[in-house]
Design an enzyme around this catalytic site. Structure first.
Site, PDB file in Angstrom:
ATOM      1  N   MET A   1      10.930  -7.205  12.768  1.00  0.00           N
ATOM      2  CA  MET A   1      11.044  -7.795  14.068  1.00  0.00           C
ATOM      3  C   MET A   1      10.308  -9.102  14.163  1.00  0.00           C
ATOM      4  O   MET A   1      10.722 -10.003  14.858  1.00  0.00           O
ATOM      5  CB  MET A   1      10.608  -6.760  15.084  1.00  0.00           C
ATOM      6  CG  MET A   1       9.410  -6.946  15.894  1.00  0.00           C
ATOM      7  SD  MET A   1       9.375  -5.572  17.054  1.00  0.00           S
ATOM      8  CE  MET A   1       7.760  -4.960  16.803  1.00  0.00           C
TER       9      MET A   1
ATOM     10  N   ARG B   1       5.761   5.543   7.466  1.00  0.00           N
ATOM     11  CA  ARG B   1       6.407   4.224   7.488  1.00  0.00           C
ATOM     12  C   ARG B   1       7.240   3.975   6.227  1.00  0.00           C
ATOM     13  O   ARG B   1       8.236   3.268   6.270  1.00  0.00           O
ATOM     14  CB  ARG B   1       5.323   3.142   7.648  1.00  0.00           C
ATOM     15  CG  ARG B   1       5.865   1.751   8.007  1.00  0.00           C
ATOM     16  CD  ARG B   1       4.711   0.828   8.387  1.00  0.00           C
ATOM     17  NE  ARG B   1       5.132  -0.493   8.843  1.00  0.00           N
ATOM     18  CZ  ARG B   1       4.988  -1.612   8.125  1.00  0.00           C
ATOM     19  NH1 ARG B   1       4.439  -1.561   6.938  1.00  0.00           N
ATOM     20  NH2 ARG B   1       5.377  -2.766   8.619  1.00  0.00           N
TER      21      ARG B   1
ATOM     22  N   ILE C   1      10.692  -5.431   9.920  1.00  0.00           N
ATOM     23  CA  ILE C   1       9.878  -4.455  10.642  1.00  0.00           C
ATOM     24  C   ILE C   1       8.515  -5.128  10.837  1.00  0.00           C
ATOM     25  O   ILE C   1       7.969  -5.709   9.906  1.00  0.00           O
ATOM     26  CB  ILE C   1       9.786  -3.139   9.830  1.00  0.00           C
ATOM     27  CG1 ILE C   1       8.964  -2.080  10.530  1.00  0.00           C
ATOM     28  CG2 ILE C   1       9.220  -3.363   8.458  1.00  0.00           C
ATOM     29  CD1 ILE C   1       9.000  -0.738   9.767  1.00  0.00           C
ATOM     30  N   SER C   2       7.994  -5.102  12.031  1.00  0.00           N
ATOM     31  CA  SER C   2       6.714  -5.765  12.324  1.00  0.00           C
ATOM     32  C   SER C   2       5.566  -5.120  11.582  1.00  0.00           C
ATOM     33  O   SER C   2       5.620  -3.954  11.220  1.00  0.00           O
ATOM     34  CB  SER C   2       6.381  -5.646  13.808  1.00  0.00           C
ATOM     35  OG  SER C   2       7.239  -6.419  14.556  1.00  0.00           O
ATOM     36  N   LYS C   3       4.507  -5.899  11.437  1.00  0.00           N
ATOM     37  CA  LYS C   3       3.332  -5.300  10.805  1.00  0.00           C
ATOM     38  C   LYS C   3       2.702  -4.296  11.778  1.00  0.00           C
ATOM     39  O   LYS C   3       2.801  -4.451  13.006  1.00  0.00           O
ATOM     40  CB  LYS C   3       2.347  -6.365  10.353  1.00  0.00           C
ATOM     41  CG  LYS C   3       1.773  -7.237  11.422  1.00  0.00           C
ATOM     42  CD  LYS C   3       0.785  -8.191  10.777  1.00  0.00           C
ATOM     43  CE  LYS C   3      -0.053  -8.895  11.818  1.00  0.00           C
ATOM     44  NZ  LYS C   3      -1.191  -9.578  11.224  1.00  0.00           N
TER      45      LYS C   3
END
Ligand code: SAH
Length: 271
Positions: A1, A91, A117-119
């Protein structure tokens, strides 16, 4: 994201308040068959907690996950329910196997179709903003941008009901694949254009977006329940995207503009 070359949206020094002594999620643990220790799923009251308690999901990666939880706590994420969700959801199951080794580092990872995918610290910040000061689980929540499904799974630990909408069919299918083995009964995936929200599930106690447009779409504001809260990125000033929190009260909508962030664009239509 978070967009490709700027994977790490600036995070706050102390992004959430929450009190409680750490490690909140490690104090009450259940011994596992593998000899490891995982947070006791009975402490969570959502259906996923019950499902994972039965299935024994995630025993092999529990230790690395808990190390990630400790790091999240060290960066200022103190909300117990948020930390617990991160301790529970694996995750590495949401990224390609070639990237699995990096899954518990604090980095954004590609998920295909030009998306990431965001951190974890950014996801934790968003979730903490959504639930801060509220009883957990919160009610019905709409997520815009399912992506690989990771944040949707986290939300299912924190909310009674989650509707997650994605405009890219390939990602919607991928998320479905990732989530199927978890059998999360309170999570509903929708293929559609989230710029118009998802009226069928409205009103929502929470709305959370993983993609940002020029402003908060009016449909999201309309579909937010009185007493509800929205957390989303938006480009309110040219060239600068900020994290925005909107609370809806009986008197109207109150908006707070927080730190700058860098999420992928909110797009219209299906792909
Ligand atoms: N929460 C996701 C993040 C995915 S990145 C995760 O955990 O993986 C942001 C996602 O928003 C992308 O998958 C992108 O396709 C999606 N998106 C962008 N505009 C959208 C729209 N109008 N409706 C639904 N999804 C959208």
């Amino acid at each position: 994201m978070v967009k490709g070359r700027v994977p790490n949206a600036p995070g706050p020094a102390n992004p959430s308040r929450g009190g409680g002594r750490f490690p909140v999620s490690l104090e009450r643990v259940a011994p596992t068959a593998a000899g490891g220790r995982v947070p006791d799923p009975r402490r969570l009251s959502t259906p996923l907690a019950e499902a994972t308690a039965v299935a024994g999901v995630g025993l092999d990666s529990a230790a690395v996950r808990q190390a990630m939880v400790r790091r999240l706590h060290a960066t200022g994420v103190t909300h117990p329910a948020v930390l617990q969700a991160f301790g529970r959801i694996e995750r590495h199951r949401f990224v390609d196997s070639a990237l699995a080794a990096q899954a518990y580092e604090d980095t954004a990872l590609p998920i295909g179709w030009g998306q990431t995918i965001s951190k974890p610290t950014v996801v934790a910040r968003m979730l903490a903003l959504l639930i801060e000061g509220r009883d957990v689980p919160v009610g019905r929540v709409l997520e815009i941008g399912t992506g690989c499904g990771y944040q949707a799974a986290l939300l299912s630990c924190l909310c009674r009901e989650v509707y997650s909408i994605e405009r890219v069919r390939g990602l919607h299918d991928k998320a479905r694949q990732h989530l199927r083995p978890l059998r999360i009964p309170n999570l509903h995936l929708i293929l559609g254009d989230g710029t118009v929200g998802f009226a069928r599930g409205a009103p929502y106690a929470g709305i959370i977006a993983a993609a940002g447009g020029d402003d908060i779409p009016p449909a999201w504001l309309e579909q937010l329940a009185v007493g509800g809260r929205l957390v989303a990125p938006a480009q309110l000033r040219p060239g600068r995207q900020s994290l925005v929190v909107v609370e809806r009260t009986a008197a109207g909508w109150q908006r707070r503009v927080l730190e700058d962030v860098w999420f992928v664009p909110l797009k219209s239509g299906l792909e």
